[in-house]
Write an enzyme that holds these catalytic residues in place. Structure first.
Site, PDB file in Angstrom:
ATOM      1  N   ASN A   7      34.624 -43.700  53.174  1.00 23.36           N
ATOM      2  CA  ASN A   7      33.558 -44.331  53.961  1.00 23.36           C
ATOM      3  C   ASN A   7      33.877 -45.822  54.018  1.00 23.36           C
ATOM      4  O   ASN A   7      33.658 -46.541  53.048  1.00 23.36           O
ATOM      5  CB  ASN A   7      32.195 -44.091  53.301  1.00 23.36           C
ATOM      6  CG  ASN A   7      31.077 -44.797  54.045  1.00 23.36           C
ATOM      7  OD1 ASN A   7      31.299 -45.376  55.116  1.00 23.36           O
ATOM      8  ND2 ASN A   7      29.877 -44.767  53.491  1.00 23.36           N
ATOM      9  N   TRP A   8      34.384 -46.246  55.164  1.00 16.58           N
ATOM     10  CA  TRP A   8      34.795 -47.656  55.282  1.00 16.58           C
ATOM     11  C   TRP A   8      33.619 -48.593  55.500  1.00 16.58           C
ATOM     12  O   TRP A   8      33.780 -49.799  55.511  1.00 16.58           O
ATOM     13  CB  TRP A   8      35.801 -47.799  56.429  1.00 16.58           C
ATOM     14  CG  TRP A   8      37.171 -47.302  56.101  1.00 16.58           C
ATOM     15  CD1 TRP A   8      37.645 -46.909  54.881  1.00 16.58           C
ATOM     16  CD2 TRP A   8      38.277 -47.161  57.010  1.00 16.58           C
ATOM     17  NE1 TRP A   8      38.957 -46.529  54.970  1.00 16.58           N
ATOM     18  CE2 TRP A   8      39.369 -46.675  56.266  1.00 16.58           C
ATOM     19  CE3 TRP A   8      38.447 -47.384  58.370  1.00 16.58           C
ATOM     20  CZ2 TRP A   8      40.617 -46.424  56.843  1.00 16.58           C
ATOM     21  CZ3 TRP A   8      39.684 -47.138  58.951  1.00 16.58           C
ATOM     22  CH2 TRP A   8      40.757 -46.660  58.191  1.00 16.58           C
ATOM     23  N   LYS A   9      32.437 -48.026  55.743  1.00 20.72           N
ATOM     24  CA  LYS A   9      31.244 -48.857  55.994  1.00 20.72           C
ATOM     25  C   LYS A   9      31.562 -49.894  57.082  1.00 20.72           C
ATOM     26  O   LYS A   9      32.338 -49.593  57.984  1.00 20.72           O
ATOM     27  CB  LYS A   9      30.751 -49.477  54.681  1.00 20.72           C
ATOM     28  CG  LYS A   9      30.612 -48.419  53.570  1.00 20.72           C
ATOM     29  CD  LYS A   9      29.876 -48.891  52.360  1.00 20.72           C
ATOM     30  CE  LYS A   9      29.778 -47.745  51.352  1.00 20.72           C
ATOM     31  NZ  LYS A   9      28.986 -48.073  50.175  1.00 20.72           N
ATOM     32  N   HIS A  93      23.169 -41.635  54.683  1.00 20.30           N
ATOM     33  CA  HIS A  93      23.713 -42.503  53.635  1.00 20.30           C
ATOM     34  C   HIS A  93      22.600 -43.417  53.127  1.00 20.30           C
ATOM     35  O   HIS A  93      21.750 -43.863  53.895  1.00 20.30           O
ATOM     36  CB  HIS A  93      24.886 -43.330  54.185  1.00 20.30           C
ATOM     37  CG  HIS A  93      25.631 -44.028  53.094  1.00 20.30           C
ATOM     38  ND1 HIS A  93      25.170 -45.186  52.509  1.00 20.30           N
ATOM     39  CD2 HIS A  93      26.776 -43.710  52.442  1.00 20.30           C
ATOM     40  CE1 HIS A  93      26.010 -45.551  51.554  1.00 20.30           C
ATOM     41  NE2 HIS A  93      26.997 -44.671  51.489  1.00 20.30           N
ATOM     42  N   GLU A  95      22.487 -46.402  52.432  1.00 20.93           N
ATOM     43  CA  GLU A  95      22.362 -47.702  53.111  1.00 20.93           C
ATOM     44  C   GLU A  95      21.596 -47.542  54.420  1.00 20.93           C
ATOM     45  O   GLU A  95      20.884 -48.445  54.848  1.00 20.93           O
ATOM     46  CB  GLU A  95      23.764 -48.307  53.312  1.00 20.93           C
ATOM     47  CG  GLU A  95      24.328 -48.793  51.984  1.00 20.93           C
ATOM     48  CD  GLU A  95      25.836 -48.703  51.853  1.00 20.93           C
ATOM     49  OE1 GLU A  95      26.520 -48.586  52.882  1.00 20.93           O
ATOM     50  OE2 GLU A  95      26.331 -48.746  50.699  1.00 20.93           O
ATOM     51  N   GLU A 161      25.108 -39.232  45.918  1.00 20.92           N
ATOM     52  CA  GLU A 161      25.448 -40.631  45.676  1.00 20.92           C
ATOM     53  C   GLU A 161      24.255 -41.342  45.040  1.00 20.92           C
ATOM     54  O   GLU A 161      23.339 -41.775  45.755  1.00 20.92           O
ATOM     55  CB  GLU A 161      25.803 -41.331  46.994  1.00 20.92           C
ATOM     56  CG  GLU A 161      26.975 -40.719  47.715  1.00 20.92           C
ATOM     57  CD  GLU A 161      27.627 -41.721  48.678  1.00 20.92           C
ATOM     58  OE1 GLU A 161      28.797 -42.010  48.487  1.00 20.92           O
ATOM     59  OE2 GLU A 161      26.939 -42.200  49.598  1.00 20.92           O
ATOM     60  N   GLY A 167      28.817 -49.227  44.922  1.00 19.10           N
ATOM     61  CA  GLY A 167      29.291 -50.602  45.043  1.00 19.10           C
ATOM     62  C   GLY A 167      29.017 -51.451  43.816  1.00 19.10           C
ATOM     63  O   GLY A 167      29.133 -52.674  43.850  1.00 19.10           O
ATOM     64  N   SER A 206      31.156 -45.726  43.267  1.00 19.13           N
ATOM     65  CA  SER A 206      32.169 -46.378  42.426  1.00 19.13           C
ATOM     66  C   SER A 206      33.282 -45.427  41.995  1.00 19.13           C
ATOM     67  O   SER A 206      33.785 -45.518  40.868  1.00 19.13           O
ATOM     68  CB  SER A 206      31.515 -47.043  41.205  1.00 19.13           C
ATOM     69  OG  SER A 206      30.594 -48.028  41.625  1.00 19.13           O
ATOM     70  N   GLY A 227      33.780 -45.428  48.815  1.00 15.90           N
ATOM     71  CA  GLY A 227      33.605 -46.662  49.571  1.00 15.90           C
ATOM     72  C   GLY A 227      34.724 -47.644  49.270  1.00 15.90           C
ATOM     73  O   GLY A 227      35.829 -47.539  49.809  1.00 15.90           O
ATOM     74  N   GLY A 228      34.459 -48.578  48.361  1.00 16.22           N
ATOM     75  CA  GLY A 228      35.385 -49.674  48.080  1.00 16.22           C
ATOM     76  C   GLY A 228      36.837 -49.268  47.901  1.00 16.22           C
ATOM     77  O   GLY A 228      37.740 -49.835  48.536  1.00 16.22           O
TER      78      GLY A 228
HETATM   79  P1  13P Z   1      31.551 -47.289  46.542  1.00 15.97           P
HETATM   80  O1  13P Z   1      32.669 -46.325  46.318  1.00 15.97           O
HETATM   81  O2  13P Z   1      32.011 -48.627  47.063  1.00 15.97           O
HETATM   82  O3  13P Z   1      30.640 -47.391  45.361  1.00 15.97           O
HETATM   83  O4  13P Z   1      30.659 -46.683  47.740  1.00 15.97           O
HETATM   84  C1  13P Z   1      30.237 -45.382  47.650  1.00 15.97           C
HETATM   85  C2  13P Z   1      29.629 -44.987  48.933  1.00 15.97           C
HETATM   86  O5  13P Z   1      28.587 -45.448  49.326  1.00 15.97           O
HETATM   87  C3  13P Z   1      30.361 -44.008  49.751  1.00 15.97           C
HETATM   88  O6  13P Z   1      29.569 -43.548  50.795  1.00 15.97           O
END
Ligand code: 13P
Length: 244
Positions: A7-9, A93, A95, A161, A167, A206, A227-228
């Site tokens: 997930n590159w956000k 998600h 967010e 999640e 994050g 994470s 994500g990251g």
């Molecule tokens: P991180 O891996 O950066 O914690 O993000 C997780 C996430 O929200 C994937 O959708």
């Protein structure tokens, strides 16, 4: 089946996305039983699809509107995602829930719209820290999955999640992941009773190459939504390798 989804956000520019894909292709060997996906920003969905779909990777939108078209400025519809080369869409998600007011009611209509346009919904669920501290985790998960009572059964992936692990570098502990995933499996069994749908449950929050191998040993953890660490093609390729 194992699944690893990036997930590159709201990160990367098209030039960086291209460089990522080219680097990944150089280090990626398709493996039987592993589904790999990337969820880029809308602006380079086409580009990423053209680069990675030929080798069997899936491309996900990060969100999609329930209506197929119309006066919804700033939104992208499910058929537009398909047109851009997507095979799936992230829905719910945290967010989106936190910052854009995404509700379970809206998500039920989005899941149905995704199915209508032959997109695989990757439904994200998880509790906030306040909810966990208040002992409400399982109730929150039950509620978030209750949209399946309205949508009825269909093809689906789920990602657990915990919001407090996203994050933050603070991965959920194995016992917490085990409890949540077992509970989610029970709820899915209830909602999908009598059907043949096999729903993988991914963990997100994470995930790194350091933490992923242990996560994969936990029952009902079918992979990761990352994500990251997914912004680095070498780390992402390593996560895919670990899932094999
Ligand atoms: P991180 O891996 O950066 O914690 O993000 C997780 C996430 O929200 C994937 O959708």
């Amino acid at each position: 089946m194992r699944c690893v989804v990036a997930n590159w956000k709201m990160n990367l520019a098209s030039r960086e996305a291209r460089a990522f894909c080219e680097d990944l292709l150089g280090h990626f060997t398709p493996q039987a039983g592993i589904e790999v996906g990337i969820a880029p920003s809308f602006t380079f969905l086409h580009l990423v699809s053209e680069l990675v779909r030929p080798i069997g990777l899936q491309v996900f939108g990060q969100n999609g509107h329930a209506e197929a078209k119309g006066a919804f400025t700033g939104e992208v519809s499910m058929p537009q995602l398909r047109d851009a080369g997507c095979s799936g869409v992230l829905l719910g998600h945290s967010e989106r829930r936190q910052f854009f007011g995404e509700t379970d009611a809206a998500l039920a209509t989005k899941v149905k719209a995704a199915w209508q346009w032959d997109l695989l919904p990757l439904l994200c669920i998880g509790e906030t820290l306040a909810q966990r501290d208040a002992g409400q985790t399982l109730e929150v998960l039950r509620q978030q999955l209750s949209i399946l009572a309205e949508t009825g059964p269909g093809p689906l992936w789920v990602a657990y999640e915990p919001v407090w692990a996203i994050g933050t570098g603070r991965r959920a502990e194995a016992a917490q992941v085990r409890e949540a995933h077992a509970f989610i499996r029970g709820e899915l069994n209830r909602h999908l009773a009598g059907t043949d749908y096999v729903v993988p449950i991914l963990y997100g929050g994470s995930v790194t190459p350091e933490s992923f191998p242990e996560l994969l040993t936990i029952p009902e953890v079918a992979g990761g939504l990352v994500g990251g660490a997914s912004l680095d093609p070498r780390k992402f390729a390593e996560l895919v390798k670990q899932a094999g």
